[in-house]
Enzyme design. Structure first.
Site, PDB file in Angstrom:
ATOM      1  N   GLU A 176      -3.895   4.302  -8.521  1.00  0.00           N
ATOM      2  CA  GLU A 176      -4.890   5.178  -7.917  1.00  0.00           C
ATOM      3  C   GLU A 176      -4.853   6.440  -8.757  1.00  0.00           C
ATOM      4  OE1 GLU A 176      -5.617   7.506  -3.787  1.00  0.00           O
ATOM      5  OE2 GLU A 176      -5.089   5.390  -3.608  1.00  0.00           O
ATOM      6  N   HIS A 206       0.855  -1.186   0.000  1.00  0.00           N
ATOM      7  CA  HIS A 206       0.000   0.000   0.000  1.00  0.00           C
ATOM      8  C   HIS A 206       0.894   1.240   0.000  1.00  0.00           C
ATOM      9  CE1 HIS A 206      -3.428   2.548   0.780  1.00  0.00           C
ATOM     10  NE2 HIS A 206      -2.898   3.022   1.900  1.00  0.00           N
ATOM     11  N   ASN A 207       0.501   2.277  -0.776  1.00  0.00           N
ATOM     12  CA  ASN A 207       1.310   3.512  -0.840  1.00  0.00           C
ATOM     13  C   ASN A 207       2.792   3.171  -1.016  1.00  0.00           C
ATOM     14  OD1 ASN A 207      -1.016   5.002  -0.444  1.00  0.00           O
ATOM     15  ND2 ASN A 207      -0.628   5.409   1.716  1.00  0.00           N
ATOM     16  N   ASP A 264       0.065   6.129  -6.814  1.00  0.00           N
ATOM     17  CA  ASP A 264      -0.914   7.226  -6.735  1.00  0.00           C
ATOM     18  C   ASP A 264      -0.531   8.281  -7.768  1.00  0.00           C
ATOM     19  OD1 ASP A 264      -1.855   5.799  -4.641  1.00  0.00           O
ATOM     20  OD2 ASP A 264      -1.783   7.418  -3.170  1.00  0.00           O
ATOM     21  N   GLU A 320       1.357  -0.190  -5.490  1.00  0.00           N
ATOM     22  CA  GLU A 320       0.412   0.900  -5.677  1.00  0.00           C
ATOM     23  C   GLU A 320       1.133   2.146  -6.188  1.00  0.00           C
ATOM     24  OE1 GLU A 320      -3.389   2.886  -3.465  1.00  0.00           O
ATOM     25  OE2 GLU A 320      -1.611   2.533  -2.223  1.00  0.00           O
ATOM     26  N   HIS A 336       1.267  11.234  -2.216  1.00  0.00           N
ATOM     27  CA  HIS A 336       0.009  11.057  -1.497  1.00  0.00           C
ATOM     28  C   HIS A 336      -0.720  12.388  -1.513  1.00  0.00           C
ATOM     29  CE1 HIS A 336      -2.485   9.418   1.960  1.00  0.00           C
ATOM     30  NE2 HIS A 336      -2.519   8.477   1.038  1.00  0.00           N
TER      31      HIS A 336
END
Length: 561
Positions: free
Chosen positions: A190, A111-112, A143, A141, A156
């Site tokens: 994302e 994640h992230n 973003d 991931e 983020h």
């Protein structure tokens, strides 16, 4: 409770075992070594050929070798070798069936991934992707946000985390994707970018990844099912929303009027992620804003990017009944931990049935501003494949993740237990009615060897904590504390009842007693119960970061009934 160490060492423990089987002879005969393997090590398939191979491998005394026997020094080398590791050495390579659909595997997921620190002010760095891939991570991931000069950036959103270029992330993935595993990598986008910058993203994915990028469906005999890890070797898949065909779009139009981007729509309100429609509202997060419900604007997917989404099309989760009627195996959903916890408690069998045919990604709550993690076992227990963790955050969850994916050659794909991948809708490991008689585990923590010197430089007062993590439950026991020793002897017996051996994980942690109710981490080791060997075994200790603390280790005895 503290006690002083009895005058013994791991070497003395092993010498005692040796003497028990030599029958007052100077060396250990091959027949006696075979008896030791059968009785103590539970190596029931061992035969004369096995013991002669061990003698040839570990005995250096020529006389003993010619007599087909072992001296104590040869026996000690054997007992401290990988042949006596608590981790089954047959599991250090890929041994599982890799021809089943992707949804039948636990898949190591980050994640992230770009962050090296927390999700408010942490640093974004390409090294985070390298580190995750080298740990066997197979789902990363990214973003994606609009950047200056039509260069998409990764960070983020609405925080003070630093920014890196999307094209640099793709180049890093291309270079390191298959460094430790040949099995497919999933890039979970994302996507907050405008259509123009999404086209740029698609161009980078195609030009940089080249033949590694999966651009078209495979010609498979099992149409209607997801391909297998073997089918997708050395391929990179894009996980993103996809433009629907006109017929699909018309059917879904009414229910999608208020949908937003895949991850953000599910985090809205409860977990606080924002989309591009609220850029004027906030420049960074604050803890108070995390719980506010925000109106977000739907991101329209560019055709060029949509075309690259093959087997990992992101769709909104509505309900398990809706998914049974409408969701195809190549469509997958993402779900925040809070929603996933609620569904696991309320609809465990439906959750398991859903995960038998479709991929699902679970991600940490947006309120975890320090990038802490949940316990991944809660979601593996209902068959969730992509259980995403912040790899940069150290502690129990990442230790369990390391233990889970140490299995199957550290390739990042571990075949789920049969109860989680069968076609029987009533298969539910969380139900007491489904459980067979529990396995009884007798564990004796005998001693430690070459434990690290504490940061204080003072003597080490240590104890061992053993945790068993099963289906929605955990049990923890510990030894007494031994004072002032880097090679302590605890000689502590523990009993555990294992109701779910195919899913269970064990974590051994050595801790320094610093006060009556306080202790500090020294080292740990985690593994799947199904990978644990019986008998007298040693286990290596790892640092917080997961690196070897060799020669630090524990000596244990394992028995099951």
């Amino acid at each position: 409770m503290k006690r002083t160490e009895r005058p013994t060492t791991r070497r003395a423990d092993i010498q005692h075992l040796y003497q028990c089987y030599t029958a007052d002879q100077a060396t250990l005969a091959a027949s006696s070594l075979l008896r030791f393997l059968h009785r103590e090590q539970m190596e029931l398939t061992a035969n004369q050929e096995t013991v002669e191979r061990l003698i040839d491998r570990y005995e250096i005394d020529e006389t003993a070798r010619s007599d087909r026997a072992m001296t104590f020094e040869g026996f000690l080398r054997y007992m401290e070798s990988k042949d006596c590791s608590v981790f089954d050495q047959g599991h250090t390579t890929v041994y599982q069936d890799m021809d089943q659909p992707l949804c039948h595997y636990f898949i190591s997921t980050s994640h992230n991934t770009y962050l090296t620190g927390d999700q408010l002010v942490g640093k974004s760095h390409l090294d985070a992707y390298v580190s995750a891939l080298r740990k066997g991570c197979r789902c990363l991931e990214i973003d994606c946000w609009d950047g200056p000069n039509t260069e998409p950036i990764v960070y983020h959103g609405y925080t003070l985390t630093t920014k890196i270029l999307f094209r640099d992330v793709v180049s890093t993935v291309e270079h390191h994707a298959f460094e430790v595993s040949p099995y497919p990598v999933i890039l979970s986008l994302e996507n907050h970018c405008c259509r123009e910058q999404q086209v740029v993203m698609a161009q980078y994915l195609v030009s940089i990844l080249g033949e590694k990028l999966l651009k078209t469906p495979l010609d498979l005999p099992t149409s209607g099912e997801l391909p297998s890890p073997n089918d997708l070797k050395y391929k990179i898949l894009i996980k993103n929303k996809k433009i629907r065909a006109p017929s699909e779009a018309k059917e879904a139009a009414s229910r999608e009027a208020d949908e937003s981007e895949e991850e953000e729509e599910e985090e809205e309100g409860e977990e606080g992620e924002q989309d591009e429609g609220s850029q004027g509202q906030s420049k960074f997060w604050s803890p108070r804003k995390l719980v506010l419900k925000k109106k977000v604007k739907k991101v329209m997917v560019a055709e060029a990017l949509s075309d690259l989404v093959i087997y990992t099309q992101s769709v909104k989760f509505t309900s398990f009944s809706h998914a049974r009627l409408n969701q195809q195996p190549y469509q997958n959903t993402s779900m925040g931990e809070k929603q996933a916890h609620k569904l696991a408690r309320a609809s465990g069998p439906d959750f398991i049935l859903h995960n038998q045919r479709c991929l699902i990604r679970i991600y940490p709550a947006g309120s975890r501003t320090t990038s802490s993690n949940y316990n991944p076992q809660d979601f593996w227990s209902v068959g969730s494949q992509l259980v995403a963790l912040n790899f940069q955050s150290l502690g129990l969850p990442m230790d369990l993740n390391g233990g889970r994916f140490q299995d199957n050659g550290r390739c990042g794909y571990v075949l789920k237990p049969a109860v989680l991948r069968s076609g029987q809708g009533n298969s539910d490991p969380t139900s007491s009615l489904q459980r067979p008689r529990p396995t009884q585990l007798l564990l004796k923590v005998i001693s430690g060897s070459h434990l690290p010197v504490p940061r204080s430089g003072k003597s080490l007062d240590s104890f061992v904590r053993v945790e068993v993590h099963g289906v929605h439950s955990a049990c923890r026991k510990h030894t007494d504390t031994v004072k002032n020793s880097l090679s302590p002897c605890w000689d502590a017996s523990m009993n555990f009842s294992i109701s779910d051996p195919d899913l269970c994980l064990l974590r051994f942690s050595v801790r320094e007693q610093t006060g009556l109710l306080s202790s500090e981490f020294v080292g740990q080791y985690s593994l799947a119960f199904s990978s644990m060997k019986r008998g007298y075994r040693w286990l290596p200790l790892l640092s917080r970061e997961g690196f070897s603390l060799d020669p630090a280790s524990l000596f244990v005895f394992v028995w099951c009934s």
